[in-house]
Design a protein around this motif. Sequence first.
Motif, PDB file in Angstrom:
ATOM      1  N   ALA A  60      34.994  32.385  35.817  1.00  3.57           N
ATOM      2  CA  ALA A  60      35.741  33.753  36.295  1.00  3.57           C
ATOM      3  C   ALA A  60      35.220  34.514  37.284  1.00  3.57           C
ATOM      4  O   ALA A  60      35.974  35.045  38.187  1.00  3.57           O
ATOM      5  CB  ALA A  60      35.207  34.953  35.022  1.00  3.57           C
ATOM      6  N   TRP A  61      34.102  34.167  37.941  1.00  3.45           N
ATOM      7  CA  TRP A  61      33.479  34.497  39.117  1.00  3.45           C
ATOM      8  C   TRP A  61      34.197  33.856  40.044  1.00  3.45           C
ATOM      9  O   TRP A  61      34.574  34.752  41.266  1.00  3.45           O
ATOM     10  CB  TRP A  61      32.041  34.221  39.452  1.00  3.45           C
ATOM     11  N   SER A  62      34.821  32.885  40.062  1.00  2.00           N
ATOM     12  CA  SER A  62      35.639  32.216  41.296  1.00  2.00           C
ATOM     13  C   SER A  62      37.022  32.953  41.514  1.00  2.00           C
ATOM     14  O   SER A  62      37.317  33.094  42.680  1.00  2.00           O
ATOM     15  CB  SER A  62      35.657  30.648  41.209  1.00  2.00           C
ATOM     16  N   ASP A  63      37.523  33.464  40.479  1.00  3.00           N
ATOM     17  CA  ASP A  63      38.911  34.248  40.504  1.00  3.00           C
ATOM     18  C   ASP A  63      38.413  35.629  41.312  1.00  3.00           C
ATOM     19  O   ASP A  63      38.955  36.249  42.276  1.00  3.00           O
ATOM     20  CB  ASP A  63      39.425  34.607  39.333  1.00  3.00           C
ATOM     21  N   GLU A  64      37.261  36.257  40.865  1.00  2.00           N
ATOM     22  CA  GLU A  64      37.081  37.440  41.655  1.00  2.00           C
ATOM     23  C   GLU A  64      36.769  37.371  42.975  1.00  2.00           C
ATOM     24  O   GLU A  64      37.107  38.345  43.720  1.00  2.00           O
ATOM     25  CB  GLU A  64      36.031  38.087  40.654  1.00  2.00           C
ATOM     26  N   LEU A  65      35.801  36.255  43.252  1.00  2.00           N
ATOM     27  CA  LEU A  65      35.365  36.190  44.529  1.00  2.00           C
ATOM     28  C   LEU A  65      36.417  35.824  45.351  1.00  2.00           C
ATOM     29  O   LEU A  65      36.678  36.173  46.604  1.00  2.00           O
ATOM     30  CB  LEU A  65      34.252  35.274  44.463  1.00  2.00           C
ATOM     31  N   ALA A  66      37.422  34.911  44.884  1.00  2.00           N
ATOM     32  CA  ALA A  66      38.728  34.565  46.003  1.00  2.00           C
ATOM     33  C   ALA A  66      39.420  35.708  45.894  1.00  2.00           C
ATOM     34  O   ALA A  66      40.170  35.538  46.964  1.00  2.00           O
ATOM     35  CB  ALA A  66      39.178  33.472  44.893  1.00  2.00           C
ATOM     36  N   ALA A 137      34.126  43.432  37.396  1.00  2.00           N
ATOM     37  CA  ALA A 137      34.172  43.187  36.172  1.00  2.00           C
ATOM     38  C   ALA A 137      33.013  41.850  35.933  1.00  2.00           C
ATOM     39  O   ALA A 137      32.060  42.196  35.331  1.00  2.00           O
ATOM     40  CB  ALA A 137      35.415  42.844  35.408  1.00  2.00           C
ATOM     41  N   VAL A 138      33.090  41.000  36.830  1.00  2.00           N
ATOM     42  CA  VAL A 138      32.322  39.866  36.516  1.00  2.00           C
ATOM     43  C   VAL A 138      30.882  39.853  37.472  1.00  2.00           C
ATOM     44  O   VAL A 138      29.868  39.583  37.074  1.00  2.00           O
ATOM     45  CB  VAL A 138      32.993  38.545  36.906  1.00  2.00           C
ATOM     46  N   LEU A 139      31.339  39.861  38.742  1.00  2.00           N
ATOM     47  CA  LEU A 139      30.094  39.779  39.559  1.00  2.00           C
ATOM     48  C   LEU A 139      29.339  40.909  39.804  1.00  2.00           C
ATOM     49  O   LEU A 139      28.281  41.078  40.701  1.00  2.00           O
ATOM     50  CB  LEU A 139      30.686  39.265  41.102  1.00  2.00           C
ATOM     51  N   ARG A 140      29.883  42.127  39.542  1.00  2.00           N
ATOM     52  CA  ARG A 140      29.211  43.433  39.575  1.00  2.00           C
ATOM     53  C   ARG A 140      29.149  43.671  41.084  1.00  2.00           C
ATOM     54  O   ARG A 140      28.192  44.439  41.574  1.00  2.00           O
ATOM     55  CB  ARG A 140      27.867  43.551  38.934  1.00  2.00           C
ATOM     56  N   LEU A 141      30.029  43.498  41.991  1.00  2.00           N
ATOM     57  CA  LEU A 141      29.851  43.711  43.402  1.00  2.00           C
ATOM     58  C   LEU A 141      30.691  45.156  43.766  1.00  2.00           C
ATOM     59  O   LEU A 141      31.551  45.300  42.890  1.00  2.00           O
ATOM     60  CB  LEU A 141      30.860  42.758  44.077  1.00  2.00           C
ATOM     61  N   PRO A 142      30.315  45.675  44.564  1.00  2.00           N
ATOM     62  CA  PRO A 142      30.989  47.251  44.610  1.00  2.00           C
ATOM     63  C   PRO A 142      32.558  47.108  44.999  1.00  2.00           C
ATOM     64  O   PRO A 142      32.697  45.929  45.759  1.00  2.00           O
ATOM     65  CB  PRO A 142      30.160  47.649  45.997  1.00  2.00           C
ATOM     66  N   ILE A 143      33.176  47.633  44.394  1.00  2.00           N
ATOM     67  CA  ILE A 143      34.870  47.432  44.614  1.00  2.00           C
ATOM     68  C   ILE A 143      35.066  47.925  46.203  1.00  2.00           C
ATOM     69  O   ILE A 143      36.090  47.739  46.760  1.00  2.00           O
ATOM     70  CB  ILE A 143      35.633  48.452  43.684  1.00  2.00           C
ATOM     71  N   GLY A 144      34.097  48.920  46.813  1.00  2.00           N
ATOM     72  CA  GLY A 144      34.421  49.394  48.191  1.00  2.00           C
ATOM     73  C   GLY A 144      34.322  48.067  49.112  1.00  2.00           C
ATOM     74  O   GLY A 144      34.703  48.281  50.127  1.00  2.00           O
ATOM     75  N   LEU A 145      33.698  46.956  48.601  1.00  2.00           N
ATOM     76  CA  LEU A 145      33.768  45.799  49.712  1.00  2.00           C
ATOM     77  C   LEU A 145      35.282  45.325  49.878  1.00  2.00           C
ATOM     78  O   LEU A 145      35.441  44.859  50.932  1.00  2.00           O
ATOM     79  CB  LEU A 145      32.889  44.461  49.027  1.00  2.00           C
ATOM     80  N   TYR A 146      35.926  45.573  48.987  1.00  2.00           N
ATOM     81  CA  TYR A 146      37.376  45.244  49.285  1.00  2.00           C
ATOM     82  C   TYR A 146      38.124  46.063  50.178  1.00  2.00           C
ATOM     83  O   TYR A 146      38.805  45.559  51.240  1.00  2.00           O
ATOM     84  CB  TYR A 146      38.300  45.352  47.916  1.00  2.00           C
ATOM     85  N   TYR A 147      37.841  47.426  49.941  1.00  7.66           N
ATOM     86  CA  TYR A 147      38.441  48.439  50.973  1.00  7.66           C
ATOM     87  C   TYR A 147      37.836  48.483  52.110  1.00  7.66           C
ATOM     88  O   TYR A 147      38.280  48.986  53.081  1.00  7.66           O
ATOM     89  CB  TYR A 147      38.422  49.810  50.101  1.00  7.66           C
TER      90      TYR A 147
END
Length: 184
Positions: A60-66, A137-147
């Motif tokens: 799951a982490w690979s999908d999120e990070l990808a 959801a999986v890696l608990r990274l800030p969503i703001g990193l996308y934006y």
Amino acid sequence: MTRAGPHGEARLAARAWMDHLLDRLTGPAVDWAVGIIMAALVVMVFSGVLSRYIFNYSLAWSDELAGLLFVWLTLLGSVAALRRRTHMTIGFFPRLFGPLGQRAIGVYVMAAILFFLAFMVVEGVTLTRVTMGDKSAVLRLPIGLYYLSLPVAGVLMLLYALRQVWTIWRSPHGWQATAESAEG
């Protein structure tokens, strides 16, 4: 002192410094980042597919990070394309006009691009600030990193676009839609 005078020399020095910053430092850094992100995406997506369909185990982490890396790849790739002036354009239209008309079209097109990029930066900063507290959801990274990719890429594209406007404005030869307008 040259013919250009002290103010002309200062402008030439500032232009040389900006060209050095954009072409020797920022451009290669963006190119390297795009290459590294692309390689990481290939490895992650391949490992995700391999684990899911061969080992029947989902990473799951690979999908999120990808997904995160794909957003950054898209926007940094846009920076590289704007730097090289390789975005898709309608190149035949400016050639219907003389140099003055070509410059007017070029300034108009670049003004529209600058307006969009300024909007992208402002809204990107807002979105980043608002979503930095939300976690993935999986890696608990800030969503703001996308934006965050919006203002970062937007500022870089603004710098390249401003340089293109300056080049168009100062050019006596008109404007071509792309670096190598071979279409039409």
